[in-house]
Design a protein around this motif. Structure first.
Motif, PDB file in Angstrom:
ATOM      1  N   ILE A  99       0.946   6.779  -6.805  1.00 30.81           N
ATOM      2  CA  ILE A  99      -1.067   7.520  -7.487  1.00 30.81           C
ATOM      3  C   ILE A  99      -0.180   8.934  -6.864  1.00 30.81           C
ATOM      4  N   ILE A 100       0.602   9.265  -5.715  1.00 36.22           N
ATOM      5  CA  ILE A 100       0.939  11.173  -5.351  1.00 36.22           C
ATOM      6  C   ILE A 100       1.712  10.774  -7.238  1.00 36.22           C
ATOM      7  N   ALA A 142       1.953   1.517  -3.546  1.00 36.05           N
ATOM      8  CA  ALA A 142       0.302   2.279  -4.390  1.00 36.05           C
ATOM      9  C   ALA A 142       0.573   3.939  -4.112  1.00 36.05           C
ATOM     10  N   SER A 143       0.432   4.329  -3.133  1.00 40.84           N
ATOM     11  CA  SER A 143      -0.539   5.730  -2.589  1.00 40.84           C
ATOM     12  C   SER A 143       1.421   6.454  -3.336  1.00 40.84           C
ATOM     13  N   LEU A 144       2.621   5.631  -3.026  1.00 37.39           N
ATOM     14  CA  LEU A 144       3.810   6.931  -3.744  1.00 37.39           C
ATOM     15  C   LEU A 144       3.419   7.238  -5.482  1.00 37.39           C
ATOM     16  N   PRO A 164       0.712  -0.961  -0.064  1.00 40.78           N
ATOM     17  CA  PRO A 164       0.038  -0.156   0.051  1.00 40.78           C
ATOM     18  C   PRO A 164       0.731   1.452   0.245  1.00 40.78           C
ATOM     19  N   VAL A 165       1.804   1.107   0.461  1.00 38.12           N
ATOM     20  CA  VAL A 165       3.039   2.569   0.713  1.00 38.12           C
ATOM     21  C   VAL A 165       3.588   2.817  -0.770  1.00 38.12           C
TER      22      VAL A 165
END
Length: 59
Positions: free
Chosen positions: A34-35, A30-32, A27-28
């Motif tokens: 997306i950002i 993936a979120s990076l 998740p870390v």
């Protein structure tokens, strides 16, 4: 080659812990991503001559 069941279960436990730690980072990462994708859309090499945030400059 000695096929000790105890050694095999130790290795299996080690791989299990490594897999769980790797899942924590999914998740870390993936979120990076997306950002980074969202921030990449806002980048401009040359700024606009007109500041659209100031209402008096838009005519």
């Amino acid at each position: 080659m000695n096929h000790d069941p105890e050694k095999r279960s130790e290795w299996r436990a080690i791989f299990y812990v490594q897999a769980r730690v790797a899942l924590l980072f999914v998740p870390v990462v993936a979120s990076l991503l997306i950002i980074a994708a969202l921030a990449g859309n806002e980048r401009k090499s040359v700024p606009d001559a007109i500041d659209r945030t100031v209402t008096s400059s838009v005519k």
